[in-house]
Every structure is written in structure tokens, then in C-alpha cells.
Write a protein that holds these residues in place. Structure first.
Motif, PDB file in Angstrom:
ATOM      1  N   GLN A   1       0.803  -1.213   0.000  1.00 10.72           N
ATOM      2  CA  GLN A   1       0.000   0.000   0.000  1.00 10.72           C
ATOM      3  C   GLN A   1       0.843   1.274   0.000  1.00 10.72           C
ATOM      4  O   GLN A   1       0.412   2.304  -0.516  1.00 10.72           O
ATOM      5  N   LYS A   2       2.057   1.198   0.573  1.00 12.94           N
ATOM      6  CA  LYS A   2       2.832   2.419   0.797  1.00 12.94           C
ATOM      7  C   LYS A   2       4.103   2.509  -0.041  1.00 12.94           C
ATOM      8  O   LYS A   2       4.974   3.330   0.245  1.00 12.94           O
ATOM      9  N   SER A   3       4.248   1.670  -1.052  1.00 14.77           N
ATOM     10  CA  SER A   3       5.417   1.767  -1.929  1.00 14.77           C
ATOM     11  C   SER A   3       5.014   1.460  -3.367  1.00 14.77           C
ATOM     12  O   SER A   3       4.000   0.805  -3.603  1.00 14.77           O
TER      13      SER A   3
ATOM     14  N   PHE B   1      11.682  -3.717  -6.785  1.00 17.09           N
ATOM     15  CA  PHE B   1      12.277  -2.495  -6.246  1.00 17.09           C
ATOM     16  C   PHE B   1      11.214  -1.420  -6.083  1.00 17.09           C
ATOM     17  O   PHE B   1      10.126  -1.482  -6.685  1.00 17.09           O
ATOM     18  N   ASP B   2      11.518  -0.446  -5.236  1.00 21.72           N
ATOM     19  CA  ASP B   2      10.608   0.653  -4.954  1.00 21.72           C
ATOM     20  C   ASP B   2      10.878   1.769  -5.958  1.00 21.72           C
ATOM     21  O   ASP B   2      11.928   2.411  -5.927  1.00 21.72           O
TER      22      ASP B   2
ATOM     23  N   ASP C   1      14.627   4.329 -10.559  1.00 23.52           N
ATOM     24  CA  ASP C   1      13.878   3.986 -11.762  1.00 23.52           C
ATOM     25  C   ASP C   1      14.290   2.624 -12.299  1.00 23.52           C
ATOM     26  O   ASP C   1      15.204   1.971 -11.763  1.00 23.52           O
ATOM     27  N   GLY C   2      13.644   2.216 -13.381  1.00 19.49           N
ATOM     28  CA  GLY C   2      13.889   0.892 -13.942  1.00 19.49           C
ATOM     29  C   GLY C   2      15.305   0.691 -14.431  1.00 19.49           C
ATOM     30  O   GLY C   2      15.879  -0.398 -14.264  1.00 19.49           O
ATOM     31  N   ALA C   3      15.908   1.724 -15.038  1.00 21.09           N
ATOM     32  CA  ALA C   3      17.251   1.583 -15.612  1.00 21.09           C
ATOM     33  C   ALA C   3      18.304   1.289 -14.540  1.00 21.09           C
ATOM     34  O   ALA C   3      19.092   0.338 -14.677  1.00 21.09           O
ATOM     35  N   PRO C   4      18.393   2.082 -13.455  1.00 18.97           N
ATOM     36  CA  PRO C   4      19.387   1.756 -12.418  1.00 18.97           C
ATOM     37  C   PRO C   4      19.095   0.437 -11.709  1.00 18.97           C
ATOM     38  O   PRO C   4      20.037  -0.260 -11.291  1.00 18.97           O
TER      39      PRO C   4
END
Length: 410
Positions: free
Chosen positions: A204-206, A381-382, A387-390
């Protein structure tokens, strides 16, 4: 004089403990060291042992009720003894927390009187099963010592009750060919309740997103076999695929600090040290013991700590401090034959790596087809933190270490 039994403090960060189940009731005899209740904190559940021999005079905290550490949960003394102001306190009381002892304005609390429900001798587990099944415990024949109702007695009574219900349904509607639906209700409490709340809160929070990647671990499996005898002889240890994965993750987190972070109070906290959480599945639920400063460990050190913590977890020898402060978590379902899955982040961490089962498959190596061992990885990942790239770059680094395992030995 009566002895107080207080809620123990299960770790420095513990603010509240919950009584999961009472093994004894008011009026029951207890021996010194005998488990009288199970209590749980956020991540651990333990048995509370009686500090003295005697009778349970009063239960101050009900099942499912949460109280601060140091709070009196029950009193033990001689039969008929009143609970006065002068009370012996058990040693595990925390001095900074004021004890909450039941009192009245002018008189000390009186000994609880037994109700008809309390007079029935029945184990706590059996009582819960009977209540969930809607059985009247006074109608159950107890076969335990002194006529005590056991779990097996309740199970037998439930079978009889269900058979009777089936016969009644047949009499009501003999034309219906639908089987009677049997529903078992299990109360959610203890560790299971904590896990449910934390996982729901995490989703719910991420902003969670999962990336999948396949890793060729053929060379790693070969290295593992070649070094097995030497590792056993020199270090009295056995390196597993999980050990190599943990080492690859630790090395990769040092190169991708954003993944070794947490989102707390609208700020991203970057950590210099890697505190690696290793999820361990137990019968009561999932626990995540933590290897602190994992970046300082060699592959052998990491392997030993993983095994030691897993063993402590299965023996219920972990304390609350052993399961707090992780900066990244690994969850391995490979032993169950699962390949890719979506692990849920252990908040407030930035990510969690899911490890699947290794499988063999034909792979083109240049113009040739070879049999290779493939390891599926799933990184959740959060997206608030990175972001998706890193995130993909981190996963790619893990892949590089696993496909060139010799680089992890130095």
C-alpha cells in the motif's frame, strides 16, 4: 508472596508485545520453568516460562492483547493467596517501563473466580479449535489426564458434528446432490498476523515493480564442484549456490548504492554498510535474520553466517535484534521448484531479490548448442527510490558476478 510475570523485552526496538496464547488458566498449577504463555513482538514469538512453582492466581493480559514490555501479564503464588502491594518481580523486567499492576482505590484485587467455562479442563489449542468449530466444550468427553480435553478429543467431536450435520442436510433435501461445504476458520494471530500486516502495508505504501532476468550459472556450478573438497578440508564448510548469490548481491550493492537504501519520511536514506536479510521459511511464518556489515565478509564468512542464522531461526533461537536493520533482502524459493516470482519488499528497503530454481536447457553458444544451467532472478524495487534503468543495472551486475564466479573469490 505472589510473583509477577511480565511481558519480556524481545530486543531493544520492541515497543509492544502480544500474548498469543495462554497455556495455563487461573487456578492451574505450574512448575518452575514450565511454559505458561506464548508472546510475540513484531517478528518473533517465544514461550514465557514460569519463574516459580505455584498456582496461576490472576491473568492480567488477555490473548491477542498488546502491552509494553515490563507490563505484568499474570501472577503466580499459593492457592487462595491475595495479590497485595508487596510482590516479587521477575528479573527480566525492564526498569525503564513502569509496571501496570491491577489495583482499586481502597482494596487489592481479589482472586478471580472460576466460571463454568474455566472449570472445564481443556488445553488452549483444543479450546481455540472448539470455539472455531462452534462446539460446546462442556459436551466434549476429555481423554487426557484428569479428564482434560485434548486436541484429538476436539477433532473427534468435530468429525461427529460434521457427520451429524451431513445427515441432517440429507433429511432436509434428499434431492440435492451438492456436497456439504466444510469451512475451517483459523484465527490470524502472532507472527502470521504480523506478516499479513507488514506485507499489506508494504504494497500500500510503496511503488513496487519487478524485473526478471536469467543467469547462466554453468561456470558457477562447475566452480562449486571443483572447490568442494578444498573448502570442506580447509574451512569445514560447504559452499551453496545461495552463498554465491549472497556474495554477488553484496558486491553489487556496493556498486549501486541506490539499491542499498530506504525511503523514510519522504527522504532517501543511502547506507554505506550492507546489512543483508536472508528470508527463512518456518512452520509459523517467514522470518528474515540479518547479516550485519556483510561487505566485510569473505565468501566463506558469508556462507557460515547464512547457515548459522538459518539454524538459529529453525531452533527459535533468534532474538528481535537479529531480525532488524536489514538494508536489502534475498528470498529463495528455488527449493520448491519455483522459477520466477514476485517477492514483496521488506519495508522500508529499496529492493528484494527473488531466487528461483536452477534448470538445465539447450543454449546457443556461437554456432553450437550446449547444455547450460540457468538461474532465474526476480528483483522487486521501490520505484519511488530509483527507476527501472538503475534497478536493471544492479541486476545486470549481479548477473555478471554469477556468470564469472571466480571474481567473487578475492
Amino acid at each position: 508472596m505472589a510473583v509477577e510475570v511480565v511481558m519480556p523485552k524481545l530486543g531493544m526496538a520492541m515497543k509492544e508485545g502480544t500474548v498469543s496464547v495462554w497455556n495455563k488458566g487461573v487456578g492451574d498449577q505450574v512448575g518452575k520453568g514450565e511454559p505458561i504463555a506464548s508472546v510475540s513482538s513484531e517478528k518473533i514469538e517465544i514461550d514465557v516460562e514460569s519463574p516459580a512453582e505455584g498456582t496461576v492466581l490472576q491473568i492480567a493480559v488477555s490473548e491477542g492483547e498488546g502491552v509494553p514490555p515490563g507490563t505484568v501479564i499474570c501472577y503466580i503464588g499459593n492457592p487462595g493467596e491475595e495479590i497485595g502491594e508487596s510482590i516479587t518481580t521477575v528479573k527480566n523486567q525492564t526498569p525503564e517501563v513502569e509496571k501496570v499492576a491491577p489495583t482499586t482505590e481502597n482494596t487489592a484485587p481479589t482472586l478471580q473466580t472460576k466460571t463454568p467455562r474455566d472449570r472445564v479442563k481443556i488445553s488452549p489449542v483444543a479450546r481455540k479449535m472448539a470455539e472455531a468449530g462452534g462446539l460446546n466444550i462442556e459436551e466434549i468427553n476429555g481423554t487426557g489426564p484428569g479428564g482434560r480435553i485434548t486436541k484429538e478429543d476436539v477433532q473427534e467431536a468435530l468429525k461427529t458434528s460434521r457427520s451429524t450435520q451431513v445427515e441432517q442436510n440429507k433429511e432436509v433435501d434428499i434431492t440435492s446432490d451438492k456436497p456439504l461445504e466444510e469451512i475451517e476458520q483459523i484465527p490470524v494471530s502472532g507472527i502470521r498476523k504480523v506478516i499479513a500486516e507488514r506485507m499489506y502495508d508494504s504494497l500500500q505504501k510503496s511503488a513496487q515493480l519487478t524485473l526478471n532476468m536469467k543467469v547462466d550459472v554453468t561456470n558457477l556450478m562447475s566452480l562449486q564442484k571443483k572447490t568442494a573438497e578444498t573448502v570442506q578440508y580447509r574451512f569445514d564448510n560447504k559452499l551453496t549456490v545461495t552463498d554465491f548469490i549472497a556474495r554477488a548481491v553484496v558486491l553489487s550493492l556496493q556498486q549501486h548504492q541506490q539499491m542499498n537504501s530506504s525511503y523514510i519520511d519522504d527522504k532517501i536514506h543511502l547506507f554505506n554498510h550492507v546489512h543483508l536479510g536472508m528470508a527463512v521459511a518456518l512452520e509459523r511464518g517467514l522470518v528474515v535474520p540479518v547479516i550485519r556489515n556483510a561487505e566485510r565478509c569473505t565468501l566463506i564468512d558469508l556462507s557460515r553466517k547464512i547457515k548459522e542464522l538459518a539454524q538459529d531461526a529453525r531452533r527459535a533461537q533468534l532474538n528481535s535484534d537479529d531480525m532488524q536493520g536489514s538494508t536489502f533482502t534475498i528470498s529463495n524459493l528455488g527449493a520448491y521448484g519455483v522459477e520466477h516470482f514476485t517477492p514483496v519488499i521488506n519495508p522500508p528497503e529499496a529492493g528484494i531479490l527473488g531466487v528461483g530454481a536452477v534448470y538445465d536447457t539447450p543454449v546457443f553458444i556461437g554456432e553450437k548448442v550446449e547444455r547450460r544451467s540457468i538461474l532465474p532472478l526476480s528483483l522487486t524495487f521501490d520505484h519511488r527510490i530509483l527507476d527501472g534503468a538503475p534497478a536493471a543495472a544492479f541486476l545486470q551486475t549481479v548477473k555478471q558476478y554469477l556468470e564469472d564466479p571466480i571474481t567473487m573469490l578475492f
